[in-house]
Design a protein around this motif. Structure first.
Motif, PDB file in Angstrom:
ATOM      1  N   ARG A 126      -6.958  -8.298  -6.247  1.00 50.60           N
ATOM      2  CA  ARG A 126      -8.176  -8.853  -5.661  1.00 50.60           C
ATOM      3  C   ARG A 126      -8.966  -7.715  -5.041  1.00 50.60           C
ATOM      4  O   ARG A 126      -8.453  -6.975  -4.198  1.00 50.60           O
ATOM      5  CB  ARG A 126      -7.869  -9.904  -4.590  1.00 50.60           C
ATOM      6  N   LEU A 127     -10.207  -7.578  -5.446  1.00 53.46           N
ATOM      7  CA  LEU A 127     -11.009  -6.444  -5.007  1.00 53.46           C
ATOM      8  C   LEU A 127     -11.165  -6.410  -3.494  1.00 53.46           C
ATOM      9  O   LEU A 127     -10.993  -5.344  -2.873  1.00 53.46           O
ATOM     10  CB  LEU A 127     -12.378  -6.480  -5.683  1.00 53.46           C
ATOM     11  N   ASP A 128     -11.476  -7.537  -2.878  1.00 59.71           N
ATOM     12  CA  ASP A 128     -11.665  -7.542  -1.427  1.00 59.71           C
ATOM     13  C   ASP A 128     -10.391  -7.138  -0.700  1.00 59.71           C
ATOM     14  O   ASP A 128     -10.425  -6.391   0.289  1.00 59.71           O
ATOM     15  CB  ASP A 128     -12.163  -8.908  -0.957  1.00 59.71           C
ATOM     16  N   PHE A 129      -9.258  -7.613  -1.200  1.00 58.31           N
ATOM     17  CA  PHE A 129      -7.972  -7.266  -0.591  1.00 58.31           C
ATOM     18  C   PHE A 129      -7.722  -5.762  -0.683  1.00 58.31           C
ATOM     19  O   PHE A 129      -7.347  -5.121   0.302  1.00 58.31           O
ATOM     20  CB  PHE A 129      -6.847  -8.039  -1.278  1.00 58.31           C
ATOM     21  N   LYS A 130      -7.926  -5.195  -1.866  1.00 62.84           N
ATOM     22  CA  LYS A 130      -7.634  -3.780  -2.060  1.00 62.84           C
ATOM     23  C   LYS A 130      -8.589  -2.896  -1.255  1.00 62.84           C
ATOM     24  O   LYS A 130      -8.173  -1.865  -0.703  1.00 62.84           O
ATOM     25  CB  LYS A 130      -7.690  -3.424  -3.546  1.00 62.84           C
ATOM     26  N   GLN A 131      -9.851  -3.272  -1.180  1.00 59.09           N
ATOM     27  CA  GLN A 131     -10.793  -2.466  -0.406  1.00 59.09           C
ATOM     28  C   GLN A 131     -10.378  -2.400   1.056  1.00 59.09           C
ATOM     29  O   GLN A 131     -10.376  -1.314   1.660  1.00 59.09           O
ATOM     30  CB  GLN A 131     -12.199  -3.045  -0.539  1.00 59.09           C
ATOM     31  N   ALA A 132     -10.022  -3.535   1.641  1.00 64.60           N
ATOM     32  CA  ALA A 132      -9.589  -3.553   3.037  1.00 64.60           C
ATOM     33  C   ALA A 132      -8.260  -2.823   3.218  1.00 64.60           C
ATOM     34  O   ALA A 132      -8.055  -2.109   4.212  1.00 64.60           O
ATOM     35  CB  ALA A 132      -9.479  -4.999   3.525  1.00 64.60           C
ATOM     36  N   LEU A 133      -7.352  -2.997   2.260  1.00 61.10           N
ATOM     37  CA  LEU A 133      -6.046  -2.349   2.351  1.00 61.10           C
ATOM     38  C   LEU A 133      -6.168  -0.839   2.331  1.00 61.10           C
ATOM     39  O   LEU A 133      -5.524  -0.138   3.120  1.00 61.10           O
ATOM     40  CB  LEU A 133      -5.156  -2.829   1.196  1.00 61.10           C
ATOM     41  N   TRP A 134      -7.003  -0.306   1.435  1.00 64.49           N
ATOM     42  CA  TRP A 134      -7.116   1.146   1.326  1.00 64.49           C
ATOM     43  C   TRP A 134      -7.754   1.765   2.564  1.00 64.49           C
ATOM     44  O   TRP A 134      -7.421   2.900   2.933  1.00 64.49           O
ATOM     45  CB  TRP A 134      -7.865   1.540   0.058  1.00 64.49           C
ATOM     46  N   ALA A 135      -8.638   1.052   3.227  1.00 67.82           N
ATOM     47  CA  ALA A 135      -9.195   1.557   4.479  1.00 67.82           C
ATOM     48  C   ALA A 135      -8.090   1.700   5.524  1.00 67.82           C
ATOM     49  O   ALA A 135      -8.042   2.691   6.275  1.00 67.82           O
ATOM     50  CB  ALA A 135     -10.292   0.620   4.979  1.00 67.82           C
ATOM     51  N   ARG A 136      -7.179   0.729   5.572  1.00 72.78           N
ATOM     52  CA  ARG A 136      -6.059   0.794   6.511  1.00 72.78           C
ATOM     53  C   ARG A 136      -5.081   1.889   6.120  1.00 72.78           C
ATOM     54  O   ARG A 136      -4.571   2.617   6.991  1.00 72.78           O
ATOM     55  CB  ARG A 136      -5.342  -0.557   6.558  1.00 72.78           C
ATOM     56  N   ILE A 137      -4.786   2.020   4.835  1.00 71.30           N
ATOM     57  CA  ILE A 137      -3.851   3.054   4.388  1.00 71.30           C
ATOM     58  C   ILE A 137      -4.404   4.438   4.693  1.00 71.30           C
ATOM     59  O   ILE A 137      -3.695   5.311   5.221  1.00 71.30           O
ATOM     60  CB  ILE A 137      -3.564   2.899   2.882  1.00 71.30           C
TER      61      ILE A 137
END
Length: 350
Positions: A126-137
């Motif tokens: 899911r694009l929204d999930f991955k975008q938010a996840l990568w900011a945290r990572i």
């Protein structure tokens, strides 16, 4: 023996594909992989089937592995999947004793990646999930850590929109399951540093993967686009009752599967052109036959009727065995193919 296969030309291995691969036979193989790349600790974010398979491969190469996943039962699930991957890894020449001794679990994302050398993300598509996840990572990972996504279709430039340094994110898309299938597609964005891409390529090759860098981003990358195109026609043929799904499976395994495992599509048709090679094929078989065949391809979709047909036939033809049993048979067959091609490569060098 690990993945020293016939690649690229189908007949002669590309030197850039095998130059950095460690020999996994014997007791020193894992230490060689561990120290030559500089990667000692990998964090897998997402402990599903893909994540657990990556974890098994990393462990077999001597890395310490931390799995981050919110599932409270993730340790049991991942350890079971790693155990299930062990026979295939052993068949490929890895030392597999005590793999889970270097496996740990951490539910807090920042803690899981705080001291890692590499992040292999395996989260939902899911694009929204991955975008938010990568900011945290990115905020928690060490500055020198490699940041890699296993996404099967979403490009790095789409995922990295919330990152401060978007070029750090690179696609490392495996073919499933990663511990067994050699390919990993490395797909940087136009913001990626070539030196970082080179580090990614070196790491994957050192753990035995056939790492191929794509020259530009495209949704689905290469392997999945090819798979989708072929499966689209498979669905059409099944829906039109030209053949059952089991017959189509048998047709592929008895023809294209063997051909493409040894030659690939382009070399196959270069050979199919006889003495005239690809030039003869294009003029006499491509323009004269294949283009006409393309015009007969029909439209297909995952409508209710087609889905029901696929599900019912899968149950009819394959329902007498569990998914685990079918997976074991698959692994044994694929190990046999890989090791046979490895032996050809080794014999050609001797």
């Amino acid at each position: 023996m690990r993945f020293l296969r016939v690649v690229s030309s189908g007949l002669v291995a590309r030197s850039d594909e095998i130059a950095q691969r460690p020999c996994m036979e014997g007791s020193n193989g894992m230490e060689q992989a561990r120290h030559s790349s500089g990667i000692k600790h990998a964090t897998v974010v997402g402990g599903g089937v893909i994540g657990a398979s990556w974890a098994a491969l990393f462990l077999a190469n001597g890395l310490d592995v931390t799995v981050n996943d919110p599932d409270p039962d993730i340790a049991r699930k991942v350890e079971s999947l790693v155990e299930g991957a062990t026979p295939a890894l052993a068949g490929l020449g890895y030392q597999t004793e005590g793999l889970i001794k270097r496996l740990s679990f951490e539910g807090d994302l920042a803690t899981a990646i705080a001291s890692t050398d590499l992040v292999q993300e395996c989260g939902p598509e899911r694009l929204d999930f991955k975008q938010a996840l990568w900011a945290r990572i990115e905020a928690a990972a060490p500055k020198g850590a490699l940041l890699l996504s296993s996404s099967s279709s979403i490009t790095a430039s789409a995922q990295n929109q919330q990152m401060a340094q978007p070029g750090r994110l690179i696609i490392g898309h495996p073919f499933n399951p990663p511990h067994l299938m050699p390919l990993v597609e490395v797909v940087p964005s136009d913001q990626s540093d070539p030196a970082t891409v080179a580090r990614v390529m070196a790491f994957y090759r050192e753990i035995g993967k056939v790492a191929l860098e794509l020259k530009k981003e495209i949704p689905g990358f290469v392997a999945n686009r090819l798979q989708a195109a072929i499966f689209r026609e498979c669905m059409y043929l099944a829906r039109e009752k030209v053949a059952s799904i089991r017959d189509i499976d048998d047709i592929v395994m008895s023809s294209l599967g063997i051909r493409w495992a040894t030659n690939g599509p382009f070399l196959s048709f270069h050979l199919g052109g006889g003495a005239g090679g690809m030039a003869h094929f294009v003029e006499h078989l491509g323009k004269g036959g294949m283009e006409k065949l393309w015009q007969t391809f029909g439209a297909v979709s995952y409508d209710d009727e087609t889905c029901r047909l696929l599900i019912d036939q899968a149950q009819e033809f394959y329902g007498d065995r569990s998914i685990d049993e079918l997976g074991q048979i698959r692994d044994e067959r694929q190990v046999a193919v890989i090791t046979a091609l490895d032996k050809l490569q080794e014999d050609a060098k001797s």
